[in-house]
Design a protein around this motif. Structure first.
Motif, mmCIF file in Angstrom:
data_model
loop_
_atom_site.group_PDB
_atom_site.id
_atom_site.type_symbol
_atom_site.label_atom_id
_atom_site.label_comp_id
_atom_site.label_asym_id
_atom_site.label_seq_id
_atom_site.Cartn_x
_atom_site.Cartn_y
_atom_site.Cartn_z
ATOM 1 N N MET A 81 0.842 -1.194 0.000
ATOM 2 C CA MET A 81 0.000 0.000 0.000
ATOM 3 C C MET A 81 0.877 1.244 0.000
ATOM 4 S SD MET A 81 -3.154 -1.062 0.060
ATOM 5 C CE MET A 81 -4.082 0.321 0.715
ATOM 6 N N GLY A 129 -2.434 -4.346 -2.010
ATOM 7 C CA GLY A 129 -2.874 -3.358 -2.973
ATOM 8 C C GLY A 129 -2.605 -3.782 -4.410
ATOM 9 N N ILE A 169 -6.978 -5.278 -2.481
ATOM 10 C CA ILE A 169 -7.371 -3.884 -2.270
ATOM 11 C C ILE A 169 -7.208 -3.168 -3.606
ATOM 12 C CG2 ILE A 169 -6.947 -1.741 -1.014
ATOM 13 C CD1 ILE A 169 -5.524 -3.437 1.134
ATOM 14 N N MET A 171 -6.518 -0.179 -5.285
ATOM 15 C CA MET A 171 -5.948 1.105 -4.912
ATOM 16 C C MET A 171 -6.396 2.204 -5.868
ATOM 17 S SD MET A 171 -2.050 -0.014 -4.028
ATOM 18 C CE MET A 171 -1.640 1.636 -3.422
ATOM 19 N N HIS A 204 -10.342 1.407 -2.217
ATOM 20 C CA HIS A 204 -9.505 2.374 -1.515
ATOM 21 C C HIS A 204 -9.698 3.763 -2.110
ATOM 22 C CE1 HIS A 204 -5.145 3.568 -0.174
ATOM 23 N NE2 HIS A 204 -6.083 4.087 0.604
ATOM 24 N N LYS A 245 -11.963 1.461 2.166
ATOM 25 C CA LYS A 245 -10.915 2.073 2.978
ATOM 26 C C LYS A 245 -10.837 3.533 2.576
ATOM 27 C CE LYS A 245 -6.376 2.820 4.231
ATOM 28 N NZ LYS A 245 -5.639 4.082 4.228
ATOM 29 N N SER A 247 -9.468 7.358 3.192
ATOM 30 C CA SER A 247 -8.373 8.125 3.797
ATOM 31 C C SER A 247 -8.507 9.595 3.394
ATOM 32 C CB SER A 247 -7.022 7.574 3.345
ATOM 33 O OG SER A 247 -6.875 6.226 3.692
ATOM 34 N N GLY A 270 -9.320 4.905 7.360
ATOM 35 C CA GLY A 270 -7.955 5.261 7.026
ATOM 36 C C GLY A 270 -7.611 6.625 7.597
#
Length: 404
Positions: A81, A129, A169, A171, A204, A245, A247, A270
């Motif tokens: 990640m 990721g 994940i 990304m 993500h 996720k 962030s 995140g």
């Protein structure tokens, strides 16, 4: 009691007395009240050419040992990640090898059936990721040809993760952010990938404070509009989404998004500033965790989660709150250099031989910033061997001219 000389914000120095070690107990059963992944960093060979642009050469023994350390505290590992320097020094060749090796190590943990991980699968223990960072942005075509290139890049990386065994994940993609003409392009790419994957994935959404190249992700610079697109994707493909996720470092946004998710779709926070209250929850919902800060505070994070498992929510929240100032400091602006603080704590705690990072990123924070990291880590009880940490901190300061 160990003491050392630390720099002050006004350019002077002062004596600092180390508080001493806190004993954080490893779990005797798997953690269940919250699903938690610590986003782990990578450790380069000390004598590698760890300069910007050089191919990444990792110390595989130390890098894998750090993941076993996280697993021993009952936490999952989020690998390959942004914490592992994706897009900031870790090239795709090294990333693919990292994914494969982490999958093998996770399988060995599953086979060992240790107390903290009993009954866990590889997907429970590690998520990795899959992105598009093997693409050259300068030669990336636009329009439909560009979208096709992005799709194929994602597919290549998804295949590597799938074969290795971890949870995928998806990304955020700099390439997609560069060529997408609007929300429809994001929906086309992600919907296609979600239809193709065999098992549910984590989506993500990485904010610009972590990567400025992701501005306007999901097709809009307006967060509300971007969220509407994101939610429409999830609702149309809920069976293929394990969780999201997020962030963005916006607790109010995360709380609202969490409540709007379809049943069964987790929100993995995140938010490395507001994680205590988000993990604790509001009485109706709580966030799970996929956090870079957990790679630095993992002993305390584990014990907090053990208290949640025991129904001791107030104590759990108290422990998480005790790490907040360290988290805010490590992730302070420019936030994308948070990785330097995590590697610095790893070095202070004896998990790597030298304070080195791929791509020279160990220079991403000032001497004063890292001295404050040491102090806050001590106050949070996260220096595992205070004498070693103080010795390394003193040597670091001395060679950087503090007290010389």
């Amino acid at each position: 009691m160990t003491s050392l000389i630390l720099p002050t914000e006004d350019g002077g120095t002062r004596e600092y007395r180390v508080q001493g070690r806190t004993v954080w107990q490893r779990p005797t059963a798997p953690l269940t009240a919250r699903h938690a992944y610590a986003a782990a960093h990578v450790i380069p060979e000390v004598l590698a050419d760890n300069t910007p642009g050089a191919p990444a050469r990792l110390d595989w023994d130390a890098t894998m040992a750090y993941r076993h350390e996280l697993w021993s505290y009952g936490l999952g590992v989020a690998d390959a990640m942004d914490t592992a320097q994706r897009g900031m020094g870790l090239d795709w060749s090294a990333t693919a090898e990292l994914i494969k090796r982490t999958g093998v190590e996770a399988a060995s943990v599953v086979a060992a059936n240790n107390a903290a991980t009993a009954g866990k699968t590889v997907r429970d223990l590690v998520s990795c990721g899959a992105g598009t960072d093997q693409l050259d942005l300068e030669t990336l075509p636009t329009g439909q040809a560009g979208l096709a290139a992005v799709l194929e890049a994602y597919r290549e990386q998804i295949a590597v993760v799938s074969e290795a065994g971890p949870k995928i994940i998806l990304m955020s993609s700099r390439a997609l952010a560069r060529i997408a003409s609007g929300p429809q392009d994001y929906l086309k790419v992600y919907s296609t990938l979600l239809q193709e994957v065999e098992q549910p994935v984590i989506l993500h959404w990485l904010g610009t404070m972590f990567d400025p190249a992701l501005a306007g992700y999901w097709g809009s610079g307006d967060v509300a509009e971007a969220t509407a697109t994101f939610l429409s994707l999830i609702r149309e493909n809920a069976a293929k989404v394990d969780g999201v996720k997020v962030s963005l470092l916006d607790a109010d946004h995360e709380t609202a998004l969490r409540a709007a998710l379809p049943a069964g779709v987790r929100l993995y926070t995140g938010d490395d500033f507001n994680y205590p209250e988000l993990i604790h929850g509001d009485g109706s919902h709580h966030s799970d965790a996929l956090l870079g800060i957990f790679a630095a505070i993992y002993p305390a994070a584990s014990v907090a989660l053990q208290h949640y498992d025991a129904g001791e929510d107030a104590k759990a929240r108290e422990i998480l709150d005790s790490t907040r100032e360290l988290g805010k400091h490590i992730f302070s602006a420019p936030t994308f250099y948070y990785k330097t603080g995590i590697a610095f704590m790893s070095w202070l705690n004896g998990h790597q031989a030298g304070f080195q990072m791929v791509g020279g990123l160990h220079s991403g924070r000032s001497v004063g910033h890292l001295a404050k990291t040491f102090e806050l880590a001590d106050q949070a009880g996260l220096l595992q061997d205070p004498s070693l940490a103080a010795s390394r901190m003193s040597n670091f300061l001395r060679i950087n001219g503090v007290g010389a």
